[in-house]
Enzyme design. Sequence first.
Site, PDB file in Angstrom:
ATOM      1  N   HIS A  81       1.784   4.533  -2.950  1.00 56.32           N
ATOM      2  CA  HIS A  81       1.870   5.999  -2.912  1.00 56.32           C
ATOM      3  C   HIS A  81       3.060   6.489  -3.727  1.00 56.32           C
ATOM      4  CE1 HIS A  81      -1.402   6.559  -0.207  1.00 56.32           C
ATOM      5  NE2 HIS A  81      -0.831   5.965   0.821  1.00 56.32           N
TER       6      HIS A  81
ATOM      7  N   HIS B 238       0.834  -1.209   0.000  1.00 53.66           N
ATOM      8  CA  HIS B 238       0.000   0.000   0.000  1.00 53.66           C
ATOM      9  C   HIS B 238       0.868   1.258   0.000  1.00 53.66           C
ATOM     10  CE1 HIS B 238      -3.368   2.673   1.388  1.00 53.66           C
ATOM     11  NE2 HIS B 238      -2.364   3.293   1.984  1.00 53.66           N
ATOM     12  N   GLU B 239       1.823   1.325   0.933  1.00 58.10           N
ATOM     13  CA  GLU B 239       2.680   2.512   1.012  1.00 58.10           C
ATOM     14  C   GLU B 239       3.502   2.666  -0.270  1.00 58.10           C
ATOM     15  OE1 GLU B 239       2.014   4.604   3.109  1.00 58.10           O
ATOM     16  OE2 GLU B 239       0.934   3.409   4.568  1.00 58.10           O
TER      17      GLU B 239
ATOM     18  N   ASP C 180      -4.731   7.621  -1.225  1.00 61.67           N
ATOM     19  CA  ASP C 180      -5.540   6.780  -0.337  1.00 61.67           C
ATOM     20  C   ASP C 180      -6.994   6.767  -0.782  1.00 61.67           C
ATOM     21  OD1 ASP C 180      -3.727   5.806   1.663  1.00 61.67           O
ATOM     22  OD2 ASP C 180      -3.608   7.858   2.437  1.00 61.67           O
TER      23      ASP C 180
HETATM   24 ZN   LIG Z   1      -2.011   5.297   2.370  1.00 65.60          ZN
END
Ligand SMILES: [Zn+2]
Length: 207
Positions: free
Chosen positions: A162, A158-159, A168
């Site tokens: 980015h 997930h990170e 998000d």
């Molecule tokens: Zn996030």
Amino acid sequence: MKRSVLSATLGLALAAGLAVLPTTAAAAAPAAPAVQGYTASTYAGSAAETADNQAFFQAVMASAKSKQAANPLLATVVVTYDASSAPSFRNQIASAAQIWNSSVGNVQLRAGSNADFRYYEGNDSRGSYASTDGHGSGYIFLDYQQNQQYNSVRVTAHETGHVLGLPDHYSGPCSELMSGGGPGPSCTNPYPNSNERSRVNSLWLFG
Ligand SMILES: [Zn+2]
């Protein structure tokens, strides 16, 4: 008597301090590290943070593309990361990179020196996040406690999403990687869905 006056004064000061805290925090936000976390509850994003994270993503892309300019025939942009400052998450970082590399074609992640971004580990009440200093550089921070509560490969992937340019979307389902902690700790899916894959491929489309 003097003591009670002091207490009352202190009480007023505390009340005043609490009363102005939101204003102070909001005013300080642009100078503070901007983060995009894993859960919505730990940190409320702002337009300034979105802009800073966009700047981080643009800087990573610019760095990767300038290196690629030495070899313009390559169709894929390579983003280099340094995981040496997050030794506890060596396997999760490798898995996250493998997941993204098998999910998208226009950008690939490689471990190496002269990195475009770095992973760090530690304890932070905000949990894990992708952060930028607002000057076009940034890093991914992986929080010990959150990575025990939530699926660690999902958090790391997930990170990393980015860094690849995705925002998000906490209200999304577990099948969506960028929903982060939104679907709760029982969600263990570490893969981006088809929309997220398409979005990253579009962002990194060369030419
Ligand atoms: Zn996030």
